[in-house]
Structures are given as structure tokens and as C-alpha cells.
Design a protein around this motif. Structure first.
Motif, PDB file in Angstrom:
ATOM      1  N   PHE A 174      -8.555 -13.810  -9.725  1.00 49.44           N
ATOM      2  CA  PHE A 174      -7.319 -14.540  -9.451  1.00 49.44           C
ATOM      3  C   PHE A 174      -7.249 -15.760 -10.359  1.00 49.44           C
ATOM      4  N   THR A 175      -6.043 -16.116 -10.761  1.00 53.11           N
ATOM      5  CA  THR A 175      -5.840 -17.401 -11.424  1.00 53.11           C
ATOM      6  C   THR A 175      -5.086 -18.302 -10.460  1.00 53.11           C
ATOM      7  N   TYR A 176      -5.278 -19.593 -10.656  1.00 52.73           N
ATOM      8  CA  TYR A 176      -4.509 -20.560  -9.880  1.00 52.73           C
ATOM      9  C   TYR A 176      -4.015 -21.644 -10.827  1.00 52.73           C
ATOM     10  N   ARG A 177      -2.757 -22.012 -10.617  1.00 54.84           N
ATOM     11  CA  ARG A 177      -2.117 -23.078 -11.394  1.00 54.84           C
ATOM     12  C   ARG A 177      -2.018 -24.306 -10.501  1.00 54.84           C
ATOM     13  N   ILE A 178      -2.504 -25.411 -11.017  1.00 54.05           N
ATOM     14  CA  ILE A 178      -2.498 -26.647 -10.237  1.00 54.05           C
ATOM     15  C   ILE A 178      -1.685 -27.700 -10.962  1.00 54.05           C
ATOM     16  N   SER A 179      -0.866 -28.379 -10.180  1.00 53.71           N
ATOM     17  CA  SER A 179      -0.091 -29.515 -10.657  1.00 53.71           C
ATOM     18  C   SER A 179      -0.519 -30.731  -9.842  1.00 53.71           C
ATOM     19  N   ILE A 180      -0.918 -31.794 -10.543  1.00 55.12           N
ATOM     20  CA  ILE A 180      -1.329 -33.049  -9.904  1.00 55.12           C
ATOM     21  C   ILE A 180      -0.321 -34.115 -10.329  1.00 55.12           C
ATOM     22  N   GLU A 181       0.418 -34.630  -9.380  1.00 49.11           N
ATOM     23  CA  GLU A 181       1.454 -35.620  -9.672  1.00 49.11           C
ATOM     24  C   GLU A 181       1.094 -36.959  -9.047  1.00 49.11           C
ATOM     25  N   ASN A 182       1.057 -37.994  -9.865  1.00 45.71           N
ATOM     26  CA  ASN A 182       0.737 -39.333  -9.378  1.00 45.71           C
ATOM     27  C   ASN A 182       2.016 -40.004  -8.878  1.00 45.71           C
ATOM     28  N   GLN A 183       2.212 -39.982  -7.575  1.00 46.61           N
ATOM     29  CA  GLN A 183       3.365 -40.634  -6.958  1.00 46.61           C
ATOM     30  C   GLN A 183       3.018 -42.034  -6.456  1.00 46.61           C
ATOM     31  N   SER A 184       1.826 -42.514  -6.796  1.00 44.47           N
ATOM     32  CA  SER A 184       1.411 -43.855  -6.374  1.00 44.47           C
ATOM     33  C   SER A 184       1.868 -44.891  -7.406  1.00 44.47           C
ATOM     34  N   GLU A 185       1.572 -46.132  -7.134  1.00 42.77           N
ATOM     35  CA  GLU A 185       1.941 -47.210  -8.060  1.00 42.77           C
ATOM     36  C   GLU A 185       0.802 -47.592  -9.001  1.00 42.77           C
ATOM     37  N   TYR A 186      -0.317 -46.853  -8.926  1.00 43.34           N
ATOM     38  CA  TYR A 186      -1.497 -47.185  -9.715  1.00 43.34           C
ATOM     39  C   TYR A 186      -1.814 -46.099 -10.736  1.00 43.34           C
ATOM     40  N   THR A 187      -2.403 -46.495 -11.862  1.00 45.33           N
ATOM     41  CA  THR A 187      -2.939 -45.541 -12.817  1.00 45.33           C
ATOM     42  C   THR A 187      -4.273 -45.048 -12.269  1.00 45.33           C
ATOM     43  N   ILE A 188      -4.472 -43.734 -12.301  1.00 48.80           N
ATOM     44  CA  ILE A 188      -5.687 -43.141 -11.752  1.00 48.80           C
ATOM     45  C   ILE A 188      -6.324 -42.209 -12.772  1.00 48.80           C
ATOM     46  N   GLN A 189      -7.607 -41.923 -12.563  1.00 46.25           N
ATOM     47  CA  GLN A 189      -8.297 -40.944 -13.386  1.00 46.25           C
ATOM     48  C   GLN A 189      -9.007 -39.965 -12.460  1.00 46.25           C
ATOM     49  N   LEU A 190      -8.864 -38.672 -12.772  1.00 44.93           N
ATOM     50  CA  LEU A 190      -9.561 -37.629 -12.025  1.00 44.93           C
ATOM     51  C   LEU A 190     -10.994 -37.576 -12.546  1.00 44.93           C
ATOM     52  N   MET A 191     -11.941 -37.867 -11.682  1.00 43.68           N
ATOM     53  CA  MET A 191     -13.344 -37.948 -12.106  1.00 43.68           C
ATOM     54  C   MET A 191     -14.117 -36.655 -11.853  1.00 43.68           C
ATOM     55  N   SER A 192     -13.930 -36.043 -10.667  1.00 39.86           N
ATOM     56  CA  SER A 192     -14.699 -34.839 -10.336  1.00 39.86           C
ATOM     57  C   SER A 192     -13.940 -33.992  -9.331  1.00 39.86           C
ATOM     58  N   ARG A 193     -14.490 -32.790  -9.102  1.00 42.33           N
ATOM     59  CA  ARG A 193     -13.872 -31.864  -8.164  1.00 42.33           C
ATOM     60  C   ARG A 193     -14.950 -31.243  -7.283  1.00 42.33           C
ATOM     61  N   HIS A 194     -14.526 -30.792  -6.108  1.00 41.49           N
ATOM     62  CA  HIS A 194     -15.387 -30.051  -5.187  1.00 41.49           C
ATOM     63  C   HIS A 194     -14.553 -28.911  -4.617  1.00 41.49           C
ATOM     64  N   TRP A 195     -15.056 -27.681  -4.738  1.00 41.99           N
ATOM     65  CA  TRP A 195     -14.367 -26.494  -4.236  1.00 41.99           C
ATOM     66  C   TRP A 195     -15.206 -25.801  -3.186  1.00 41.99           C
ATOM     67  N   GLU A 196     -14.514 -25.246  -2.179  1.00 44.84           N
ATOM     68  CA  GLU A 196     -15.089 -24.262  -1.258  1.00 44.84           C
ATOM     69  C   GLU A 196     -14.352 -22.967  -1.531  1.00 44.84           C
ATOM     70  N   ILE A 197     -15.096 -21.904  -1.787  1.00 50.13           N
ATOM     71  CA  ILE A 197     -14.521 -20.593  -2.078  1.00 50.13           C
ATOM     72  C   ILE A 197     -15.008 -19.632  -0.997  1.00 50.13           C
TER      73      ILE A 197
END
Length: 128
Positions: A31-54
Motif C-alpha cells: 500500500f502507498t499512503y499520501r500525507i499532507s501536513i499543514e501548519n495552521q499554527s502561528e509558529y514555524t515548526i520543524q518535523l524532527m521524527s516519526r513513530h508508526w504502529e503498523i
């Protein structure tokens, strides 16, 4: 498609079965999955890491941790969107994934988790 908002960060996921890369006879479903991450906050952010349960429908569970997503640790200004595509293989034709991203607020270095909503993966012929 599923969506969840945590701390002003909107995560949307869409999945697609990949029959050309799957082999049901060998219990291999891709399977493929397409992810969209939208920053709706007032701050600049950086994605540092991820954790998945499959989760496979046979009861097997795997956990995956890593830096960033698909080799990137994107920085998102307020209003910015980061999109990527990745994939998962299952031993059954039905499964699910969920997880979280660890983000860092650029202003003060504060870390926080953002939920990745639970999404299902199901081969189309199983839906009938």
C-alpha cells in the motif's frame, strides 16, 4: 481520507493499494499512503521524527521510529504544507497504521507530538 489536527497541525492521509507490487499468493500486500501536513499554527515548526504502529489483521504489530519523513526534516512556516508519499507492506489484505510526529517549535525549541490519524488499508476485492 482521514484528518486530525493537533496543536494547530493538520495531518491528512490517503491510502492506495498497489496490485502491481503485491502478491496475494505469497501473502504480500503493498500500500502507498499520501500525507499532507499543514501548519495552521502561528509558529514555524520543524518535523524532527516519526513513530508508526503498523497492524496486520492477523494480529501482528510492528513499530517503526526514525528521523524525519522520507529522508527530510521539513520546516513549515505558518500556512505552509508539506506533502509526501511512502509505503507499507502487509502480510494480510487488511491492516491499519497510526502514529505521531515529533515537532520542534523554531521560536523556542519546544518539542511536541502531533497525531497521525489511524487509517485503514484494505485490498479492493476484500470490500465486497
Amino acid at each position: 481520507m482521514v484528518t486530525e489536527i493537533t496543536h494547530g497541525i493538520k495531518v491528512t492521509v490517503e491510502t492506495e493499494y498497489q496490485p502491481d507490487y503485491s502478491s496475494p499468493i505469497q501473502h504480500h500486500y503493498v500500500f502507498t499512503y499520501r500525507i499532507s501536513i499543514e501548519n495552521q499554527s502561528e509558529y514555524t515548526i520543524q518535523l524532527m521524527s516519526r513513530h508508526w504502529e503498523i497492524h496486520d489483521s492477523n494480529g501482528q504489530k510492528r513499530e517503526v521510529d526514525g528521523d524525519g519523513v522520507v529522508g527530510q526534516q521539513p520546516v513549515l512556516e505558518p500556512g505552509a504544507v508539506h506533502k509526501y508519499v511512502s509505503g507499507c507492506n502487509l502480510k494480510t489484505g487488511i491492516g491499519k497504521m497510526l502514529g505521531k510526529y515529533n515537532m520542534e517549535r523554531q521560536l523556542d525549541g519546544k518539542r511536541f507530538d502531533v497525531a497521525i490519524p489511524e487509517f485503514n488499508m484494505m485490498v479492493p476485492f476484500r470490500m465486497n
